[in-house]
Scaffold this motif. Sequence first.
Motif, PDB file in Angstrom:
ATOM      1  N   TYR A 298      40.587   9.852 106.999  1.00 30.79           N
ATOM      2  CA  TYR A 298      39.375   9.455 107.701  1.00 30.79           C
ATOM      3  C   TYR A 298      39.638   8.304 108.672  1.00 30.79           C
ATOM      4  O   TYR A 298      38.972   8.184 109.701  1.00 30.79           O
ATOM      5  CB  TYR A 298      38.254   9.151 106.709  1.00 30.79           C
ATOM      6  N   ALA A 299      40.645   7.487 108.401  1.00 30.80           N
ATOM      7  CA  ALA A 299      41.054   6.471 109.368  1.00 30.80           C
ATOM      8  C   ALA A 299      41.594   7.137 110.626  1.00 30.80           C
ATOM      9  O   ALA A 299      41.306   6.702 111.749  1.00 30.80           O
ATOM     10  CB  ALA A 299      42.104   5.541 108.756  1.00 30.80           C
ATOM     11  N   VAL A 300      42.352   8.216 110.461  1.00 25.69           N
ATOM     12  CA  VAL A 300      42.884   8.949 111.615  1.00 25.69           C
ATOM     13  C   VAL A 300      41.745   9.566 112.425  1.00 25.69           C
ATOM     14  O   VAL A 300      41.736   9.491 113.661  1.00 25.69           O
ATOM     15  CB  VAL A 300      43.910  10.014 111.168  1.00 25.69           C
ATOM     16  N   LEU A 301      40.767  10.182 111.742  1.00 30.66           N
ATOM     17  CA  LEU A 301      39.614  10.754 112.463  1.00 30.66           C
ATOM     18  C   LEU A 301      38.898   9.690 113.289  1.00 30.66           C
ATOM     19  O   LEU A 301      38.535   9.917 114.442  1.00 30.66           O
ATOM     20  CB  LEU A 301      38.633  11.394 111.480  1.00 30.66           C
TER      21      LEU A 301
ATOM     22  N   ALA B 259      31.495   3.617 117.499  1.00 32.43           N
ATOM     23  CA  ALA B 259      30.777   3.342 116.244  1.00 32.43           C
ATOM     24  C   ALA B 259      29.960   4.554 115.806  1.00 32.43           C
ATOM     25  O   ALA B 259      29.925   4.886 114.615  1.00 32.43           O
ATOM     26  CB  ALA B 259      29.886   2.119 116.412  1.00 32.43           C
ATOM     27  N   LEU B 260      29.324   5.231 116.755  1.00 30.35           N
ATOM     28  CA  LEU B 260      28.578   6.445 116.412  1.00 30.35           C
ATOM     29  C   LEU B 260      29.517   7.531 115.892  1.00 30.35           C
ATOM     30  O   LEU B 260      29.178   8.259 114.948  1.00 30.35           O
ATOM     31  CB  LEU B 260      27.781   6.947 117.618  1.00 30.35           C
ATOM     32  N   ALA B 261      30.688   7.619 116.489  1.00 33.02           N
ATOM     33  CA  ALA B 261      31.677   8.594 116.018  1.00 33.02           C
ATOM     34  C   ALA B 261      32.126   8.234 114.600  1.00 33.02           C
ATOM     35  O   ALA B 261      32.290   9.129 113.755  1.00 33.02           O
ATOM     36  CB  ALA B 261      32.869   8.642 116.968  1.00 33.02           C
ATOM     37  N   ALA B 262      32.304   6.948 114.317  1.00 29.45           N
ATOM     38  CA  ALA B 262      32.680   6.533 112.957  1.00 29.45           C
ATOM     39  C   ALA B 262      31.577   6.899 111.965  1.00 29.45           C
ATOM     40  O   ALA B 262      31.867   7.335 110.846  1.00 29.45           O
ATOM     41  CB  ALA B 262      32.973   5.036 112.914  1.00 29.45           C
ATOM     42  N   LEU B 263      30.319   6.754 112.375  1.00 29.12           N
ATOM     43  CA  LEU B 263      29.205   7.172 111.504  1.00 29.12           C
ATOM     44  C   LEU B 263      29.232   8.681 111.284  1.00 29.12           C
ATOM     45  O   LEU B 263      28.964   9.157 110.171  1.00 29.12           O
ATOM     46  CB  LEU B 263      27.869   6.741 112.098  1.00 29.12           C
ATOM     47  N   LEU B 264      29.570   9.429 112.315  1.00 30.71           N
ATOM     48  CA  LEU B 264      29.722  10.878 112.180  1.00 30.71           C
ATOM     49  C   LEU B 264      30.841  11.207 111.187  1.00 30.71           C
ATOM     50  O   LEU B 264      30.691  12.084 110.337  1.00 30.71           O
ATOM     51  CB  LEU B 264      30.022  11.515 113.540  1.00 30.71           C
TER      52      LEU B 264
ATOM     53  N   LEU C 222      35.603   3.872 104.027  1.00 30.21           N
ATOM     54  CA  LEU C 222      36.462   2.721 104.322  1.00 30.21           C
ATOM     55  C   LEU C 222      37.534   3.092 105.336  1.00 30.21           C
ATOM     56  O   LEU C 222      37.858   2.303 106.229  1.00 30.21           O
ATOM     57  CB  LEU C 222      37.088   2.177 103.039  1.00 30.21           C
ATOM     58  N   GLY C 223      38.068   4.296 105.233  1.00 30.25           N
ATOM     59  CA  GLY C 223      39.042   4.755 106.219  1.00 30.25           C
ATOM     60  C   GLY C 223      38.423   4.865 107.603  1.00 30.25           C
ATOM     61  O   GLY C 223      39.015   4.444 108.595  1.00 30.25           O
ATOM     62  N   ALA C 224      37.205   5.419 107.666  1.00 29.37           N
ATOM     63  CA  ALA C 224      36.514   5.548 108.959  1.00 29.37           C
ATOM     64  C   ALA C 224      36.270   4.172 109.577  1.00 29.37           C
ATOM     65  O   ALA C 224      36.457   3.985 110.783  1.00 29.37           O
ATOM     66  CB  ALA C 224      35.200   6.303 108.781  1.00 29.37           C
ATOM     67  N   LEU C 225      35.877   3.210 108.762  1.00 23.38           N
ATOM     68  CA  LEU C 225      35.651   1.849 109.274  1.00 23.38           C
ATOM     69  C   LEU C 225      36.970   1.198 109.694  1.00 23.38           C
ATOM     70  O   LEU C 225      37.020   0.497 110.705  1.00 23.38           O
ATOM     71  CB  LEU C 225      34.935   1.010 108.224  1.00 23.38           C
ATOM     72  N   ALA C 226      38.033   1.462 108.944  1.00 22.89           N
ATOM     73  CA  ALA C 226      39.343   0.918 109.308  1.00 22.89           C
ATOM     74  C   ALA C 226      39.812   1.471 110.653  1.00 22.89           C
ATOM     75  O   ALA C 226      40.430   0.746 111.442  1.00 22.89           O
ATOM     76  CB  ALA C 226      40.362   1.231 108.215  1.00 22.89           C
TER      77      ALA C 226
END
Length: 142
Positions: free
Chosen positions: A59-62, A77-82, A113-117
């Motif tokens: 999810y960090a890679v995404l 940030a919107l993409a991270a929420l997605l 956490l990966g998405a936020l990272a």
Amino acid sequence: MSGAGPAGRTLRAFRHPVLWVAGWVLLFALVAVGSLWSADDLPSPSISGFDKLQHFVGYAVLSAWAVMLFARIRAQALAALLVIAFGIAIEVAQGLMTVDRSAESADAVANALGALAGLLLSPTPLAGALQRLDARLGRTRA
């Protein structure tokens, strides 16, 4: 090529934007397939908690790809929420659609956490990595 491009631009300035967006979509597809594939058919590492690291990194890679793809922090940030919503949806799908997997809140937390990272890439030079690669692909050789 400039970093963010003109005001209002959603994507960074690419010569091959479809390639990079398609790459992001492909990453989502790979995560979905890997998450919903029968656990019996996948290798299982003997290290306790290793699957949480896999969730975090995936999810960090995404999210990092989105940072490299989108020009503005709001879109990133919107993409991270997605990405976070996708991670939750995949966990629900594991519980509903598979017989040998279950929805785990710890996996959803690792995904988030990966998405936020991945967003941490935004202020670094790595945020322009896809643009630099795109520029190299666009160069013609004499």
